[in-house]
Design an enzyme around this catalytic site. Structure first.
Site, short mmCIF file in Angstrom:
data_model
loop_
_atom_site.label_atom_id
_atom_site.label_comp_id
_atom_site.label_asym_id
_atom_site.label_seq_id
_atom_site.Cartn_x
_atom_site.Cartn_y
_atom_site.Cartn_z
CB CYS A 18 -0.93 0.02 1.21
SG CYS A 18 -0.07 0.22 2.78
CG ASP A 428 4.23 14.22 -30.43
OD1 ASP A 428 5.18 14.92 -30.75
OD2 ASP A 428 3.94 13.14 -30.97
CG ASP A 628 2.16 8.94 -31.18
OD1 ASP A 628 2.98 9.88 -31.04
OD2 ASP A 628 1.98 8.35 -32.24
CG ASP A 632 5.85 11.96 -27.57
OD1 ASP A 632 6.47 12.98 -27.92
OD2 ASP A 632 5.06 11.36 -28.32
#
Length: 741
Positions: A18, A428, A628, A632
């Site tokens: 956690c 982009d 994409d 990037d």
């Protein structure tokens, strides 16, 4: 600190179940002598450590983390097993959750509806024991380890509340006469213990599923580099060696379709290389002697030899990997609101329980011990954080389902909450605003020529060409039903185009330089048309024969139909929208104008994109980056909210917090609407989870007893606890029926 001894390394951490675990690991590592700074990234299961190697070693850090109940992977061989270890942990958590739920179900039914059935207490004891001692033992083990270090977390509260409820019930099962002799019923609360364990495990399983694949991004980047490579010896012989053995100056051979292993300079051969992972641009780059090649990029049709210049950690690919790691690690640890509050909530609740016991012992009269024990246990039972553990992951899971219907995949609550706060969106160009592949946007033939016959010649020439622009021409002509076969000569002209002969007549396809060198004549109309295409940002290709231009062809990366509409919606929502591209200024300006953007940057490299995002953040903007490609990934990791186009790079998708499973940019405004509703639901869930504690704990402690003689029964407290979880889950399910903004 000696500069030579200063080290900054990233280690994988296992055993963190956690977000509270992340804080424990971070405090443990940061507290070691010689450690300057430690930053845990819970989502990636890593810790970045800045330390003095003269004072502390990785083995020392590993020993400290192990003592805290987790493990630090310091060997390269261990790091290669990270994914297997994480999958093993997830499978174990899944088994524990399923086992706890199955055994808790009969306990809950008996405890809530058939509590007076014969031997009911013994049956519940039989089912509860394995839930606590087998499926939920990690809570007690971790609580004990935290206690040894003087800390308390959610595991502590779960262990204490379930443990006391179980021991109290165990006493009542074996010695019911203690209560019956005093005119009280010997209640047992096995269902509270078992259900608490089951629900908390379920919450952790849902959260683990949401973040399980995040840490694979770096491993996929590393996987872009081939493991083996062919080295050419001085005598011309070829030998396959591990890429780790490559040294600067080695001559390496790359065949069609292979990835380039290291950075270098081409020595012999001719080819086109897909460098989209570096530049983000869709057009492969021509490689001739003397041009640079980069690790991880893909060779296309030709073979070549090149001289290794930068190897190992010096390559551009290695630099991208480092940038992504540091950008991810530089962020604050992923702390759920639940775990932040737990630092205060846990010790306060335990203190209230102890105080309640003491007050009742001092002021409770004849039944002091009875009331003291009942009220203190009731406080711990009603304060159990099961609803807190479910508040975020249930909303996330329902939100993910709703988003998927609209092609939006959400990975965690952090990305959702930050998307809700976003003030600037960086897009982009290639593959995001545009289609990401070259297509013919215009073809103008010279008047009076036999278009059908000449189109077949053009088709034949471009079919032979290896240039990626030729594929666009072939695709266009094929769509027009044109066929062509070359029965003559063919020759590729480096850096200019191709030429061939059909029926004794020569033809050329290529750029203006090829036309000029062969004295091809242009008409004023053709020059004007070519200039018009170039001003739009298109690449112009000429088809010529018999000393004249036969056709002017425009090729471009087409803008998506949804881009302008999406940009308009974002700007209407008050967002500042920017476009970044590695393409030239003319193309960038043209695309920006067509989609209604005023702010753009051209000819930017991957590191420039990350720096631009960082600059916006320094100005107080909450930045969402949409991309994409692998190029990037640095900017995506740096951004507050990272959004990947699902038809792009897997690595971009892994780094991103939100993925659009579509090429339609209109999904971004929809994601903004979904984020608002989901964040609102999470906050409502947390409100309901805490309201029971705010109201219930004082009542459980007995504040109403002096005025009206009312004491909250632990069974009612357990029911209130269960109802708080039901209300949280029900509220999350409301997301399914709501409308997207």
């Amino acid at each position: 600190m000696n500069k030579d001894a200063e080290q900054k390394k990233i280690f994988y951490v296992t055993g963190m179940m956690c977000a509270g675990c992340a804080g424990t690991v971070e405090n443990t590592v940061a507290g070691q002598k010689g450690v300057k700074e430690a930053r845990v990234n819970f989502a990636a299961s890593t810790v970045m450590v800045d330390y003095d190697s003269d004072e502390v070693t990785p083995a020392d850090l590993q020993a400290a983390v192990r003592a805290a109940g987790y493990d630090l992977l310091i060997d390269e061989e261990d790091e290669n097993r990270v994914e297997d270890i994480q999958q093993k942990e997830f499978r174990q958590l899944k088994r524990n959750t399923l086992g706890a739920i199955l055994l808790s179900l009969p306990v809950f039914i008996i405890g809530m509806f058939f509590m007076h059935m014969p031997y009911g207490d013994w049956i519940m004891l039989f089912f509860t024991l394995p839930v606590l001692l087998l499926f939920g033992r990690s809570f007690f083990i971790n609580a004990w380890k935290q206690l040894k270090h003087g800390r308390a977390n959610m595991d502590t509260l779960v262990a204490v509340s379930t443990g006391i409820a179980f021991l109290f019930s165990l006493f009542n099962t074996f010695y019911p006469e203690y209560w019956t002799s005093r005119g009280l019923e010997a209640h047992v609360y096995y269902e509270a213990s078992s259900v608490i364990i089951a629900l908390i495990l379920l919450g952790r399983l849902l959260e683990s599923r949401a973040k399980n694949n995040t840490s694979s991004a770096i491993r996929k980047l590393i996987g872009l580099q081939p493991k083996m490579v062919v080295r050419v010896a001085e005598d011309g012989s070829e030998h396959e060696i591990p890429v780790k053995a490559v040294q600067t100056g080695d001559v390496l051979l790359v065949k069609p379709g292979e990835r380039i292993p290291v950075d270098g300079v081409l020595k012999e051969g001719l080819s086109y290389v897909d460098e989209s992972m570096i530049t983000g641009e869709s057009l492969p780059v021509e490689k001739v002697s003397g041009t640079k090649v980069y690790a991880g990029t893909i060779n296309q049709k030709g073979s070549f030899r090149f001289v290794a210049e930068r190897v190992g950690s010096e390559t551009v690919l290695a630099h991208i990997i480092k940038m992504v790691q540091e950008a991810q690690g530089s962020k604050a640890p992923v702390q759920r609101l639940v775990d932040k509050i737990a630092g205060i909530f846990v010790p306060v609740v335990m203190g209230i329980a102890v105080l309640t016991f003491i007050v009742w012992m001092l002021m409770g009269g004849e039944l002091a011990f009875t009331h003291a024990l009942l009220t203190s246990v009731t406080v711990l039972v009603i304060a159990c954080p099961c609803a807190l553990g479910l508040a975020t992951p249930t909303a996330i899971m329902v939100g993910i389902g709703k988003g998927t219907e609209h092609n939006i995949l959400i990975k965690d609550a952090e990305g959702l909450e930050l998307l809700y706060k976003t003030t600037a969106v960086v897009l982009d160009k290639t593959g995001t605003i545009t289609e990401g592949r070259p297509v013919v946007t215009g073809m103008v033939w010279k008047e009076g020529v036999d278009v059908g016959k000449l189109a077949s010649v053009l088709m034949a020439l471009e079919n032979k060409s290896e240039h990626p622009l030729a594929d666009a021409v072939v695709a266009y002509l094929s769509g027009e039903g044109i066929k062509g076969a070359l029965s003559g000569t063919f020759e590729s002209v480096t850096g200019q185009g191709v030429k061939g002969s059909v029926g004794g007549q020569e033809f050329w396809v290529g750029n203006k330089r090829l036309m000029d060198e062969n004295a091809i004549a242009f008409t004023p109309e053709q020059l004007e048309k070519a200039d018009a295409y170039r001003m739009k940002g298109d690449t112009v290709v000429y088809f010529a024969g018999a000393g004249q231009i036969l056709a002017v062809i425009a090729i471009a990366d087409r803008i998506k139909e949804s881009s302008a509409c999406a940009v308009a919606k974002l700007r209407k929502a008050g967002m500042k929208v920017y476009m970044l591209t590695g393409d030239n200024e003319i193309t960038a300006r043209t695309v920006a104008e067509q989609v209604g953007l005023k702010e753009y940057r051209a000819e930017v490299m991957p590191s420039d994109k990350a720096e631009f995002v960082k600059k916006l953040q320094s100005e107080g903007e909450v930045v969402a980056m949409v991309g994409d490609g692998i190029n990037d990934s640095q900017a995506l990791a740096q951004a507050d909210v990272s959004i990947a186009m699902g038809r792009g790079s897997d690595i971009a998708m892994d780094v991103a917090k939100i993925t659009l499973i579509t090429s339609d940019l209109n999904a971004i405004p929809k994601a903004l609407g979904l984020s608002r509703r989901t964040v609102r639901t999470i906050r409502q869930n947390l409100f309901w989870a805490f309201i029971y504690n705010v109201i219930g704990i004082p009542i459980a402690a007995g504040v109403l007893y002096p005025c009206c003689g009312f004491l909250l029964n632990p069974m009612v407290a357990a029911a209130a606890m269960a109802f708080s979880s039901v209300s949280v889950v029900t509220n999350s399910l409301r997301l399914k029926t709501g409308k997207m903004a």
